[in-house]
Design a protein around this motif. Structure first.
Motif, PDB file in Angstrom:
ATOM      1  N   GLN A  81     -17.375   1.059   3.443  1.00 27.99           N
ATOM      2  CA  GLN A  81     -17.358  -0.406   3.498  1.00 27.99           C
ATOM      3  C   GLN A  81     -16.368  -0.912   4.553  1.00 27.99           C
ATOM      4  OE1 GLN A  81     -16.958  -2.363  -0.342  1.00 27.99           O
ATOM      5  NE2 GLN A  81     -18.050  -0.667  -1.305  1.00 27.99           N
ATOM      6  N   LEU A  82     -15.213  -0.255   4.650  1.00 29.84           N
ATOM      7  CA  LEU A  82     -14.226  -0.635   5.665  1.00 29.84           C
ATOM      8  C   LEU A  82     -14.804  -0.427   7.065  1.00 29.84           C
ATOM      9  CD1 LEU A  82     -11.054   0.857   3.977  1.00 29.84           C
ATOM     10  CD2 LEU A  82     -11.370  -1.561   4.532  1.00 29.84           C
ATOM     11  N   ASN A  83     -15.475   0.708   7.260  1.00 29.08           N
ATOM     12  CA  ASN A  83     -16.121   0.969   8.553  1.00 29.08           C
ATOM     13  C   ASN A  83     -17.190  -0.074   8.850  1.00 29.08           C
ATOM     14  OD1 ASN A  83     -14.655   3.246   9.366  1.00 29.08           O
ATOM     15  ND2 ASN A  83     -15.981   4.626   8.225  1.00 29.08           N
ATOM     16  N   ALA A  84     -17.978  -0.411   7.839  1.00 30.84           N
ATOM     17  CA  ALA A  84     -19.052  -1.401   8.025  1.00 30.84           C
ATOM     18  C   ALA A  84     -18.476  -2.769   8.386  1.00 30.84           C
ATOM     19  CB  ALA A  84     -19.907  -1.491   6.768  1.00 30.84           C
ATOM     20  N   ALA A  85     -17.377  -3.155   7.739  1.00 30.73           N
ATOM     21  CA  ALA A  85     -16.738  -4.439   8.043  1.00 30.73           C
ATOM     22  C   ALA A  85     -16.237  -4.448   9.480  1.00 30.73           C
ATOM     23  CB  ALA A  85     -15.588  -4.699   7.074  1.00 30.73           C
ATOM     24  N   ASP A  86     -15.621  -3.354   9.886  1.00 25.29           N
ATOM     25  CA  ASP A  86     -15.114  -3.249  11.255  1.00 25.29           C
ATOM     26  C   ASP A  86     -16.267  -3.282  12.261  1.00 25.29           C
ATOM     27  OD1 ASP A  86     -12.919  -2.911  13.086  1.00 25.29           O
ATOM     28  OD2 ASP A  86     -13.559  -0.832  13.350  1.00 25.29           O
ATOM     29  N   GLU A  87     -17.352  -2.587  11.969  1.00 27.77           N
ATOM     30  CA  GLU A  87     -18.520  -2.592  12.862  1.00 27.77           C
ATOM     31  C   GLU A  87     -19.153  -3.980  12.947  1.00 27.77           C
ATOM     32  OE1 GLU A  87     -21.442   0.505  12.245  1.00 27.77           O
ATOM     33  OE2 GLU A  87     -19.829   1.937  11.778  1.00 27.77           O
ATOM     34  N   LYS A 128     -13.194  -9.082   0.928  1.00 28.96           N
ATOM     35  CA  LYS A 128     -13.627  -8.288  -0.230  1.00 28.96           C
ATOM     36  C   LYS A 128     -13.210  -6.831  -0.115  1.00 28.96           C
ATOM     37  CE  LYS A 128     -17.539 -11.215  -1.353  1.00 28.96           C
ATOM     38  NZ  LYS A 128     -18.972 -11.426  -1.226  1.00 28.96           N
ATOM     39  N   VAL A 129     -13.461  -6.216   1.021  1.00 30.86           N
ATOM     40  CA  VAL A 129     -13.176  -4.793   1.159  1.00 30.86           C
ATOM     41  C   VAL A 129     -11.672  -4.540   1.253  1.00 30.86           C
ATOM     42  CG1 VAL A 129     -13.395  -4.582   3.678  1.00 30.86           C
ATOM     43  CG2 VAL A 129     -14.015  -2.661   2.199  1.00 30.86           C
ATOM     44  N   THR A 130     -10.933  -5.469   1.818  1.00 29.31           N
ATOM     45  CA  THR A 130      -9.480  -5.305   1.887  1.00 29.31           C
ATOM     46  C   THR A 130      -8.870  -5.395   0.497  1.00 29.31           C
ATOM     47  OG1 THR A 130      -9.424  -6.213   4.124  1.00 29.31           O
ATOM     48  CG2 THR A 130      -7.353  -6.176   2.934  1.00 29.31           C
ATOM     49  N   LYS A 131      -9.336  -6.349  -0.303  1.00 24.93           N
ATOM     50  CA  LYS A 131      -8.824  -6.467  -1.681  1.00 24.93           C
ATOM     51  C   LYS A 131      -9.126  -5.208  -2.477  1.00 24.93           C
ATOM     52  CE  LYS A 131      -8.758 -11.452  -2.359  1.00 24.93           C
ATOM     53  NZ  LYS A 131      -9.301 -12.589  -3.106  1.00 24.93           N
ATOM     54  N   ALA A 132     -10.345  -4.716  -2.373  1.00 16.87           N
ATOM     55  CA  ALA A 132     -10.737  -3.523  -3.133  1.00 16.87           C
ATOM     56  C   ALA A 132      -9.928  -2.303  -2.688  1.00 16.87           C
ATOM     57  CB  ALA A 132     -12.231  -3.260  -2.970  1.00 16.87           C
ATOM     58  N   SER A 133      -9.768  -2.134  -1.389  1.00 13.42           N
ATOM     59  CA  SER A 133      -9.014  -0.971  -0.903  1.00 13.42           C
ATOM     60  C   SER A 133      -7.520  -1.122  -1.191  1.00 13.42           C
ATOM     61  CB  SER A 133      -9.278  -0.739   0.586  1.00 13.42           C
ATOM     62  OG  SER A 133      -8.920  -1.855   1.360  1.00 13.42           O
ATOM     63  N   ASP A 134      -6.983  -2.331  -1.069  1.00 11.56           N
ATOM     64  CA  ASP A 134      -5.574  -2.564  -1.416  1.00 11.56           C
ATOM     65  C   ASP A 134      -5.309  -2.176  -2.865  1.00 11.56           C
ATOM     66  OD1 ASP A 134      -4.718  -3.515   1.039  1.00 11.56           O
ATOM     67  OD2 ASP A 134      -4.859  -5.636   0.491  1.00 11.56           O
ATOM     68  N   SER A 135      -6.220  -2.528  -3.724  1.00 17.60           N
ATOM     69  CA  SER A 135      -6.067  -2.242  -5.151  1.00 17.60           C
ATOM     70  C   SER A 135      -5.968  -0.734  -5.392  1.00 17.60           C
ATOM     71  CB  SER A 135      -7.247  -2.835  -5.924  1.00 17.60           C
ATOM     72  OG  SER A 135      -7.160  -2.492  -7.274  1.00 17.60           O
ATOM     73  N   LEU A 136      -6.869   0.024  -4.810  1.00 16.09           N
ATOM     74  CA  LEU A 136      -6.862   1.472  -4.994  1.00 16.09           C
ATOM     75  C   LEU A 136      -5.622   2.098  -4.353  1.00 16.09           C
ATOM     76  CD1 LEU A 136      -8.689   3.568  -6.350  1.00 16.09           C
ATOM     77  CD2 LEU A 136      -9.645   4.035  -4.105  1.00 16.09           C
ATOM     78  N   ILE A 137      -5.252   1.616  -3.198  1.00 14.37           N
ATOM     79  CA  ILE A 137      -4.057   2.123  -2.517  1.00 14.37           C
ATOM     80  C   ILE A 137      -2.812   1.856  -3.361  1.00 14.37           C
ATOM     81  CG2 ILE A 137      -2.550   1.696  -0.517  1.00 14.37           C
ATOM     82  CD1 ILE A 137      -5.229   1.335   1.105  1.00 14.37           C
ATOM     83  N   ARG A 138      -2.753   0.694  -3.985  1.00 16.57           N
ATOM     84  CA  ARG A 138      -1.620   0.336  -4.841  1.00 16.57           C
ATOM     85  C   ARG A 138      -1.585   1.230  -6.086  1.00 16.57           C
ATOM     86  NH1 ARG A 138      -2.161  -4.692  -3.672  1.00 16.57           N
ATOM     87  NH2 ARG A 138      -3.686  -5.147  -5.274  1.00 16.57           N
ATOM     88  N   ILE A 139      -2.756   1.448  -6.690  1.00 20.42           N
ATOM     89  CA  ILE A 139      -2.818   2.269  -7.907  1.00 20.42           C
ATOM     90  C   ILE A 139      -2.267   3.665  -7.642  1.00 20.42           C
ATOM     91  CG2 ILE A 139      -4.415   3.473  -9.469  1.00 20.42           C
ATOM     92  CD1 ILE A 139      -6.174   0.907  -9.355  1.00 20.42           C
ATOM     93  N   TYR A 140      -2.623   4.233  -6.496  1.00 20.59           N
ATOM     94  CA  TYR A 140      -2.194   5.600  -6.191  1.00 20.59           C
ATOM     95  C   TYR A 140      -0.948   5.644  -5.313  1.00 20.59           C
ATOM     96  CZ  TYR A 140      -6.232   7.222  -8.599  1.00 20.59           C
ATOM     97  OH  TYR A 140      -7.144   7.476  -9.596  1.00 20.59           O
TER      98      TYR A 140
END
Length: 143
Positions: A81-87, A128-140
């Motif tokens: 999703q991050l790649n798709a957003a960047d593309e 959307k993708v930044t929030k989702a990835s931030d969340s996972l990055i924060r969890i771990y």
């Protein structure tokens, strides 16, 4: 209310409506460019989050997790999703004509309005993708 107050209120309403004008192409273009500039900064975060998720994907933290297969799938999905957003941003920039000149002022305005819709879609995807990835990055606790 007395009749004078009603008449004044009606006159002010008519004047307000008559003075309300649609933005010109130059103003819409500037707003599109402002969003673009903000997204360029956000794009750095998208890339950093992708790198952090790549690191997390190969970490022992994930490998030793009891649900590692599900977690890996989630991480790979976020990276995609991050790649798709960047593309999507790169595609928008490639096709955007900063110096668009239509035959009429209305055509210019229509072009920049359509670009506004496109850049807002990119912005929504980034958010959307930044929030989702931030969340996972924060969890771990990925640094």
């Amino acid at each position: 209310m007395n009749r004078l107050n009603i008449a004044i209120l009606a006159l002010l309403t008519v004047l307000f409506i008559a003075c309300k004008t649609e933005p010109d192409a130059k103003a819409v273009r500037q707003e599109v460019l402002n969003i673009h500039d903000k997204l360029m900064i956000d794009g750095e975060k998208v890339i950093k989050n992708k790198m952090k998720l790549d690191t997390l994907l190969v970490s022992d933290q994930i490998k030793l997790s009891p649900d590692s297969a599900v977690l890996k799938q989630k991480i790979v999905g976020l990276i995609t999703q991050l790649n798709a957003a960047d593309e999507k941003m790169m595609d928008w920039m490639h096709f955007f004509k900063d110096d668009f000149k239509g035959k009429t002022a209305q055509e210019d305005l229509d072009y920049y309005k359509s670009e506004m819709v496109k850049i807002r879609a990119v912005e929504d995807k980034y958010i959307k993708v930044t929030k989702a990835s931030d969340s996972l990055i924060r969890i771990y606790n990925v640094k």
